[in-house]
Design a protein around this motif. Structure first.
Motif, PDB file in Angstrom:
ATOM      1  N   ALA A 116       0.854  -1.185   0.000  1.00 35.28           N
ATOM      2  CA  ALA A 116       0.000   0.000   0.000  1.00 35.28           C
ATOM      3  C   ALA A 116       0.890   1.234   0.000  1.00 35.28           C
ATOM      4  O   ALA A 116       1.843   1.306   0.782  1.00 35.28           O
ATOM      5  CB  ALA A 116      -0.916   0.005   1.221  1.00 35.28           C
ATOM      6  N   HIS A 117       0.579   2.182  -0.867  1.00 34.96           N
ATOM      7  CA  HIS A 117       1.392   3.401  -0.976  1.00 34.96           C
ATOM      8  C   HIS A 117       0.579   4.607  -0.512  1.00 34.96           C
ATOM      9  O   HIS A 117      -0.462   4.930  -1.097  1.00 34.96           O
ATOM     10  CB  HIS A 117       1.853   3.606  -2.423  1.00 34.96           C
ATOM     11  CG  HIS A 117       2.782   4.763  -2.594  1.00 34.96           C
ATOM     12  ND1 HIS A 117       3.040   5.343  -3.823  1.00 34.96           N
ATOM     13  CD2 HIS A 117       3.539   5.463  -1.701  1.00 34.96           C
ATOM     14  CE1 HIS A 117       3.901   6.335  -3.668  1.00 34.96           C
ATOM     15  NE2 HIS A 117       4.215   6.434  -2.381  1.00 34.96           N
ATOM     16  N   VAL A 118       1.039   5.237   0.537  1.00 37.42           N
ATOM     17  CA  VAL A 118       0.411   6.453   1.048  1.00 37.42           C
ATOM     18  C   VAL A 118       1.089   7.656   0.396  1.00 37.42           C
ATOM     19  O   VAL A 118       2.304   7.770   0.424  1.00 37.42           O
ATOM     20  CB  VAL A 118       0.541   6.543   2.586  1.00 37.42           C
ATOM     21  CG1 VAL A 118      -0.020   7.865   3.102  1.00 37.42           C
ATOM     22  CG2 VAL A 118      -0.169   5.366   3.241  1.00 37.42           C
ATOM     23  N   GLU A 119       0.301   8.541  -0.177  1.00 43.00           N
ATOM     24  CA  GLU A 119       0.753   9.679  -0.967  1.00 43.00           C
ATOM     25  C   GLU A 119       1.056   9.212  -2.387  1.00 43.00           C
ATOM     26  O   GLU A 119       1.994   9.653  -3.036  1.00 43.00           O
ATOM     27  CB  GLU A 119       1.987  10.349  -0.338  1.00 43.00           C
ATOM     28  CG  GLU A 119       2.131  11.819  -0.692  1.00 43.00           C
ATOM     29  CD  GLU A 119       3.319  12.479  -0.017  1.00 43.00           C
ATOM     30  OE1 GLU A 119       3.094  13.250   0.931  1.00 43.00           O
ATOM     31  OE2 GLU A 119       4.463  12.221  -0.439  1.00 43.00           O
ATOM     32  N   ALA A 120       0.219   8.317  -2.866  1.00 40.48           N
ATOM     33  CA  ALA A 120       0.392   7.748  -4.208  1.00 40.48           C
ATOM     34  C   ALA A 120      -0.118   8.697  -5.278  1.00 40.48           C
ATOM     35  O   ALA A 120      -0.933   9.582  -5.023  1.00 40.48           O
ATOM     36  CB  ALA A 120      -0.357   6.416  -4.301  1.00 40.48           C
ATOM     37  N   ASP A 139       4.420   3.062  -7.559  1.00 38.98           N
ATOM     38  CA  ASP A 139       3.029   2.977  -7.998  1.00 38.98           C
ATOM     39  C   ASP A 139       2.815   1.921  -9.080  1.00 38.98           C
ATOM     40  O   ASP A 139       1.717   1.386  -9.219  1.00 38.98           O
ATOM     41  CB  ASP A 139       2.552   4.346  -8.505  1.00 38.98           C
ATOM     42  CG  ASP A 139       2.284   5.325  -7.366  1.00 38.98           C
ATOM     43  OD1 ASP A 139       2.121   4.870  -6.217  1.00 38.98           O
ATOM     44  OD2 ASP A 139       2.244   6.541  -7.633  1.00 38.98           O
ATOM     45  N   SER A 140       3.858   1.622  -9.832  1.00 42.69           N
ATOM     46  CA  SER A 140       3.693   0.637 -10.908  1.00 42.69           C
ATOM     47  C   SER A 140       3.464  -0.771 -10.373  1.00 42.69           C
ATOM     48  O   SER A 140       2.908  -1.618 -11.076  1.00 42.69           O
ATOM     49  CB  SER A 140       4.918   0.650 -11.835  1.00 42.69           C
ATOM     50  OG  SER A 140       6.052   0.091 -11.188  1.00 42.69           O
ATOM     51  N   ILE A 141       3.862  -1.031  -9.114  1.00 46.00           N
ATOM     52  CA  ILE A 141       3.723  -2.395  -8.572  1.00 46.00           C
ATOM     53  C   ILE A 141       2.845  -2.469  -7.321  1.00 46.00           C
ATOM     54  O   ILE A 141       2.546  -3.569  -6.850  1.00 46.00           O
ATOM     55  CB  ILE A 141       5.105  -3.009  -8.246  1.00 46.00           C
ATOM     56  CG1 ILE A 141       5.870  -2.153  -7.235  1.00 46.00           C
ATOM     57  CG2 ILE A 141       5.918  -3.214  -9.526  1.00 46.00           C
ATOM     58  CD1 ILE A 141       7.196  -2.783  -6.787  1.00 46.00           C
ATOM     59  N   ARG A 158      -4.960   6.872 -15.263  1.00 46.76           N
ATOM     60  CA  ARG A 158      -4.331   6.977 -16.592  1.00 46.76           C
ATOM     61  C   ARG A 158      -3.201   5.980 -16.752  1.00 46.76           C
ATOM     62  O   ARG A 158      -2.873   5.574 -17.877  1.00 46.76           O
ATOM     63  CB  ARG A 158      -3.826   8.408 -16.825  1.00 46.76           C
ATOM     64  CG  ARG A 158      -4.912   9.394 -17.223  1.00 46.76           C
ATOM     65  CD  ARG A 158      -4.316  10.685 -17.775  1.00 46.76           C
ATOM     66  NE  ARG A 158      -3.574  11.402 -16.740  1.00 46.76           N
ATOM     67  CZ  ARG A 158      -4.125  12.311 -15.940  1.00 46.76           C
ATOM     68  NH1 ARG A 158      -5.419  12.604 -16.058  1.00 46.76           N
ATOM     69  NH2 ARG A 158      -3.409  12.934 -15.028  1.00 46.76           N
ATOM     70  N   GLU A 159      -2.575   5.616 -15.635  1.00 44.63           N
ATOM     71  CA  GLU A 159      -1.471   4.658 -15.687  1.00 44.63           C
ATOM     72  C   GLU A 159      -1.949   3.209 -15.656  1.00 44.63           C
ATOM     73  O   GLU A 159      -1.139   2.279 -15.608  1.00 44.63           O
ATOM     74  CB  GLU A 159      -0.502   4.940 -14.540  1.00 44.63           C
ATOM     75  CG  GLU A 159       0.255   6.259 -14.732  1.00 44.63           C
ATOM     76  CD  GLU A 159       1.069   6.684 -13.512  1.00 44.63           C
ATOM     77  OE1 GLU A 159       1.201   5.879 -12.570  1.00 44.63           O
ATOM     78  OE2 GLU A 159       1.585   7.814 -13.516  1.00 44.63           O
ATOM     79  N   GLY A 160      -3.271   3.012 -15.649  1.00 42.21           N
ATOM     80  CA  GLY A 160      -3.813   1.674 -15.795  1.00 42.21           C
ATOM     81  C   GLY A 160      -4.298   1.002 -14.523  1.00 42.21           C
ATOM     82  O   GLY A 160      -4.672  -0.172 -14.554  1.00 42.21           O
ATOM     83  N   HIS A 161      -4.307   1.718 -13.415  1.00 42.71           N
ATOM     84  CA  HIS A 161      -4.793   1.122 -12.174  1.00 42.71           C
ATOM     85  C   HIS A 161      -6.311   1.210 -12.109  1.00 42.71           C
ATOM     86  O   HIS A 161      -6.933   2.053 -12.757  1.00 42.71           O
ATOM     87  CB  HIS A 161      -4.149   1.809 -10.971  1.00 42.71           C
ATOM     88  CG  HIS A 161      -2.648   1.685 -10.972  1.00 42.71           C
ATOM     89  ND1 HIS A 161      -2.001   0.484 -10.772  1.00 42.71           N
ATOM     90  CD2 HIS A 161      -1.676   2.604 -11.195  1.00 42.71           C
ATOM     91  CE1 HIS A 161      -0.698   0.672 -10.838  1.00 42.71           C
ATOM     92  NE2 HIS A 161      -0.474   1.950 -11.105  1.00 42.71           N
TER      93      HIS A 161
END
Length: 360
Positions: A116-120, A139-141, A158-161
């Motif tokens: 989990a990424h906080v400030e993604a 963010d890519s993973i 936009r990056e596909g998530h």
């Protein structure tokens, strides 16, 4: 749910503190192990942060230390892999955009652990910045994204998530500011320099593009020093930058170099200042919330909301642009800012609500 929470550098402490506090206050069955990679470690300053922000001491300090980008990344990955194998977890939570954020995310995913990424999702679109590479790779993973703005969420889409992976929870940096605003402490430098409310400036500068080149740094400092109209400038300075300035032999009449300050002391100075000059992204968030004019000495920013509705102005890295910006600020003609959505001191609570929902 067992969570491993990663901290690597000083800005991370401000982001993990409210998350830890929210977990402790929640009635959920979430447990947390705090891992400090030791990416940046100053015993005195770390102790100050633990005490001032009421952060429990890390369960482990990997003591990875400094080095080149590759050396530091490798050191963190090697140490964190051993840590994660010895202490399995359900989720690795990383914050911000330092090397530890990226390195620990890669290790976790290689071991089949969700991240989990906080400030993604924040983007400067400037790949010459190491932080931008760290953000994009993380963010890519990552599996779950906690964002500070709707724009950050749009970037991720936009990056596909997928939308169901993205949670607009707000800004944990502001949680820390709100929780400590009544506790801000007047630093000794206030009396030493005879500072007066709204009659001085605060300055920070740390980005290699601004401080590593002696000639450019000299131009910056000279332009600021010559255009404050006699107003004192307090510059908490990194020892390395101080060394470059001393080598350049710059004589300053208005800029006062001071040792790095603790969180409570530094933000006291910011809150009561006429304005701030900086190349830091995080400080632009705090000045926006405290309604303090902010001049950012960068060509781009990953926090456009501080410009669009906040008190921040991006003036670039040309020293000639400093004079008109300072004239505008000192004359009191700076724009009025507003506080971005969900920058209300409750971001960590929302993050823990999302995590609790995963248990149901």
């Amino acid at each position: 749910m067992n969570i491993t929470l990663i901290a690597g550098a000083r800005p991370n402490f401000m982001k993990i503190a409210p998350i830890l506090h929210a977990i402790q206050k929640s009635n959920s069955s979430i447990t947390c192990r705090l891992v400090h990679t030791g990416q940046h470690y100053d015993e005195k300053m770390s102790e100050t942060f633990f005490r001032q922000l009421n952060i429990p001491h890390p369960d482990v300090n990997l003591e990875c230390g400094s080095g080149s980008q590759a050396e530091q990344t490798a050191s963190i990955m090697l140490a964190f892999e051993k840590e994660l194998l010895a202490h399995p977890t359900d989720l690795v939570m990383v914050v911000g955009d330092v090397t530890s954020t990226m390195a620990c995310s890669i290790v976790a995913k290689k071991l089949g652990v969700n991240v989990a990424h906080v400030e993604a999702g924040i983007r400067s679109w400037d790949r010459s910045m190491p932080e931008e590479i760290n953000r994009m790779l993380t963010d890519s993973i990552a599996d779950y994204f906690f964002t500070t703005s709707t724009l950050a969420g749009d970037n991720l889409l936009r990056e596909g998530h997928r939308q169901e992976q993205i949670f607009f929870t707000g800004n944990v940096m502001i949680d820390t500011l709100r929780a400590n605003e009544s506790r801000l402490q007047q630093p000794e430098v206030w009396k030493v320099l005879g500072l007066q409310e709204k009659n001085y400036l605060v300055m920070t500068m740390h980005r290699p593009a601004n401080v590593d080149e002696e000639h450019k740094l000299k131009e910056f400092i000279q332009s600021i020093d010559d255009n404050t109209q006699g107003m004192p400038v307090v510059f908490p300075i990194h020892p390395r930058t101080k060394g470059i300035l001393e080598k350049a032999g710059i004589l300053m009449k208005n800029i006062h170099l001071v040792e790095p300050l603790g969180y409570l002391e530094f933000n006291y100075l910011v809150k009561h200042a006429k304005g701030v000059l900086t190349d830091s992204g995080g400080i632009t968030e705090e000045t926006t919330v405290m309604n303090v004019p902010c001049i950012t000495l960068r060509d781009n920013t990953e926090r456009p909301e501080t410009i669009d509705i906040g008190t921040n102005e991006l003036i670039g890295t040309a020293p000639k642009r400093i004079k008109p910006a300072l004239e505008k600020l000192i004359a009191g003609h700076w724009k009025q800012g507003q506080i971005p959505e969900k920058w209300d001191g409750k971001a960590a609570e929302r993050i823990v609500e999302v995590l609790s929902g995963m248990l149901k």
